[in-house]
Write an enzyme that holds these catalytic residues in place. Structure first.
Site, PDB file in Angstrom:
ATOM      1  N   SER A  36      37.838  -3.763  -3.893  1.00  0.00           N
ATOM      2  CA  SER A  36      38.986  -4.622  -4.133  1.00  0.00           C
ATOM      3  C   SER A  36      38.553  -5.924  -4.771  1.00  0.00           C
ATOM      4  O   SER A  36      37.450  -6.417  -4.529  1.00  0.00           O
ATOM      5  CB  SER A  36      39.712  -4.905  -2.812  1.00  0.00           C
ATOM      6  OG  SER A  36      40.731  -5.856  -2.994  1.00  0.00           O
TER       7      SER A  36
ATOM      8  N   THR B 167      45.254  21.223  11.526  1.00  0.00           N
ATOM      9  CA  THR B 167      46.183  21.972  10.683  1.00  0.00           C
ATOM     10  C   THR B 167      47.442  21.150  10.532  1.00  0.00           C
ATOM     11  O   THR B 167      47.948  20.589  11.512  1.00  0.00           O
ATOM     12  CB  THR B 167      46.520  23.344  11.298  1.00  0.00           C
ATOM     13  OG1 THR B 167      47.085  23.160  12.596  1.00  0.00           O
ATOM     14  CG2 THR B 167      45.276  24.213  11.414  1.00  0.00           C
TER      15      THR B 167
ATOM     16  N   SER C 209      36.683  34.102 -43.011  1.00  0.00           N
ATOM     17  CA  SER C 209      37.963  33.405 -43.075  1.00  0.00           C
ATOM     18  C   SER C 209      37.964  32.387 -41.945  1.00  0.00           C
ATOM     19  O   SER C 209      37.256  32.553 -40.944  1.00  0.00           O
ATOM     20  CB  SER C 209      39.114  34.399 -42.888  1.00  0.00           C
ATOM     21  OG  SER C 209      40.327  33.726 -42.580  1.00  0.00           O
ATOM     22  N   THR C 210      38.751  31.344 -42.109  1.00  0.00           N
ATOM     23  CA  THR C 210      38.976  30.428 -40.986  1.00  0.00           C
ATOM     24  C   THR C 210      39.389  31.215 -39.746  1.00  0.00           C
ATOM     25  O   THR C 210      38.998  30.881 -38.624  1.00  0.00           O
ATOM     26  CB  THR C 210      40.078  29.418 -41.344  1.00  0.00           C
ATOM     27  OG1 THR C 210      39.591  28.546 -42.362  1.00  0.00           O
ATOM     28  CG2 THR C 210      40.505  28.595 -40.136  1.00  0.00           C
TER      29      THR C 210
ATOM     30  N   THR D  97      41.617  25.509 -40.610  1.00  0.00           N
ATOM     31  CA  THR D  97      41.115  25.632 -41.980  1.00  0.00           C
ATOM     32  C   THR D  97      40.373  24.367 -42.415  1.00  0.00           C
ATOM     33  O   THR D  97      39.322  24.444 -43.069  1.00  0.00           O
ATOM     34  CB  THR D  97      42.277  25.913 -42.959  1.00  0.00           C
ATOM     35  OG1 THR D  97      42.855  27.174 -42.635  1.00  0.00           O
ATOM     36  CG2 THR D  97      41.795  25.937 -44.390  1.00  0.00           C
TER      37      THR D  97
ATOM     38  N   LYS E 258      35.826  -4.389   1.235  1.00  0.00           N
ATOM     39  CA  LYS E 258      36.506  -3.103   1.111  1.00  0.00           C
ATOM     40  C   LYS E 258      35.729  -2.192   0.158  1.00  0.00           C
ATOM     41  O   LYS E 258      35.352  -2.593  -0.933  1.00  0.00           O
ATOM     42  CB  LYS E 258      37.933  -3.298   0.599  1.00  0.00           C
ATOM     43  CG  LYS E 258      38.808  -2.051   0.704  1.00  0.00           C
ATOM     44  CD  LYS E 258      40.263  -2.403   0.366  1.00  0.00           C
ATOM     45  CE  LYS E 258      41.203  -1.253   0.682  1.00  0.00           C
ATOM     46  NZ  LYS E 258      40.976  -0.090  -0.178  1.00  0.00           N
TER      47      LYS E 258
END
Length: 455
Positions: free
Chosen positions: A318, A187, A140-141, A101, A324
């Protein structure tokens, strides 16, 4: 120095509002009551809410409930809101009590004050155009806010799908590029059987294609709106003409077809369609995070890991370890996915928590859903631009790992049988020798035949 203010009143009482503000007392009160995130509502959502007000003004003018000057002023004010002119005047927190609202009234007040100004009146007087009586007429809202939420979801979904289109295309390019790079499939993180690196990327592309279809299907429900339902679905205070024509009028302005729901009570009281969209987003996020995990594994190292692919170097990895470089783009995709999954839980709980004819928790549903779309779209965009397009294959490393794996013994089963192939695999592990070497040493197959099988 204290800013100049005007005194406005609502059913709760009187409150000072900055003289220069286009919002009014209800938005001011809400901004004080709902200091939750300290963030702004989605500009796309606000634009769509203004579009609803514009469509309503057009329909209400056609049946003589608004004068032409009133309708024109409201529509002009709506156009200015849509253009972003009054962004600073939308002060209500995206998370708010009251089923939205306060957001609806914030919009009504801004449009009304600007319309009054256009007609020669002053802000805060509402004598020419009133926020409730004219701007919110036949609404309406409870029907404007969910409709704006669905419209925003449609637009954000279109944007995400476009980003996923680019991701799918870039993955298919890599699938073609890596179609001749033979590597070991795995897997449960153990060596399995040979495949091509292109197979992996083609699989990712097919996954993205499926994610798009799922999202598009879920978003179709967003085209069914409850505008015209007003408070709970009865259409109270809205004319039959308005109910019959508002969805069509809004569709013309919006650019996408919107259809009034067959059952306005259902469409007003239940939010399961947003749960479905959030679920599709979650599935998308999880799948993209899984792919990102794969990219991190395949590029791990670069000396002591899989190192089958190289990801573009984008950030120093890093503050202490020289040289790195971390897989920051896949990492950020996964973090966006975690956010989407958390938001999905919030959306699910909020949808379940509604009672009877209305769900009061739409604001948090929209806040979280819109953020999920935005975060995931940004994650996909950076994944394409800063990662996928720059991936290269370490062909030598792929060949080295394949040749050193005992998993390739599986390829020999149709020719040597399972038992002999297993015996070769075990001996290769024990003696730290290659399967190829043992097959040739024991004259089990010609070198030409073995090359054909193992690549």
């Amino acid at each position: 120095m204290k800013a100049a203010s005007r005194l406005e009143a609502d059913s709760i009482g009187s409150l000072e509002v900055p003289t220069a503000a286009y919002y009014g007392v209800q938005a001011e009160r809400a901004s004080r009551n709902f200091e939750i995130t300290h963030l702004k509502m989605s500009p796309v959502f606000l634009s769509n809410l203004a579009l609803i007000k514009k469509a309503a003004a057009s329909v209400n003018f056609k049946i003589g409930l608004l004068t032409k000057p009133q309708a024109d002023a409201i529509k002009t004010a709506c156009d200015e809101v849509i253009a972003g002119k009054f962004a600073a005047d939308f002060i209500v927190d995206p998370i708010q009590g009251g089923a939205g609202t306060s957001a609806n009234m914030n919009m009504n007040e801004v449009i009304a004050n600007r319309a009054n100004e256009l007609l020669g009146g002053k802000r805060g007087t509402y004598d020419l155009v009133h926020p409730n009586d004219q701007v919110n007429m036949a609404q309406s809202t409870n029907d404007t806010i969910p409709t704006a939420g669905k419209m925003t979801t449609i637009l954000l979904s279109e944007k995400l799908v476009a980003s996923l289109d680019k991701l799918e295309a870039s993955l298919r390019i890599k699938a073609d590029e890596f179609s001749d790079v033979i590597k070991m499939g795995r897997t449960q993180l153990q060596d399995a059987v040979p495949m091509t690196l292109g197979d992996s990327f083609a699989g990712y592309a097919s996954m993205v294609s499926r994610l798009k279809k799922r999202l598009e299907k879920a978003t179709m429900e967003m085209h069914e709106i409850n505008l015209g339902a007003t408070a709970i679905g009865t259409g109270i205070n809205a004319s039959q003409y308005y109910e019959d024509h508002i969805a069509g009028q809004l569709s013309k302005l919006f650019g996408f077809e919107l259809k009034q729901a067959d059952d306005l009570f259902d469409a007003t009281g239940n939010l399961d369609s947003f749960v479905e969209v959030s679920g599709a987003l979650k599935a998308c996020a999880i799948s993209l995070s899984k792919m990102s995990n794969d990219l991190r594994l395949l590029s791990s190292g670069p000396r002591c890991g899989f190192a089958e692919i190289n990801l573009p170097a984008k950030q120093n990895g890093s503050s202490i370890m020289p040289g790195k470089v971390n897989p920051v783009i896949p990492e950020v995709v996964s973090q966006a996915a975690f956010l989407v999954c958390g938001h999905d839980t919030t959306i699910t709980m909020a949808a379940e928590a509604g009672q009877l004819e209305l769900n009061a928790f739409e604001p948090v549903v929209f806040y979280q859903l819109f953020e999920s779309f935005t975060a995931l779209t940004g994650a996909v965009d950076t994944l394409v631009e800063n990662c996928i397009t720059g991936i290269t294959a370490n062909k030598g490393r792929c060949k080295q790992l394949k040749e050193g794996s005992v998993g390739i013994a599986t390829v020999l089963c149709p020719y040597l049988g399972y038992q002999l192939s297993a015996k070769i695999a075990k001996r290769a592990l024990k003696e730290k020798r290659s399967v190829r070497e043992l097959v040739l040493e024991n004259h089990l197959m010609s070198e030409e035949k073995l090359d054909c099988l193992l690549g």
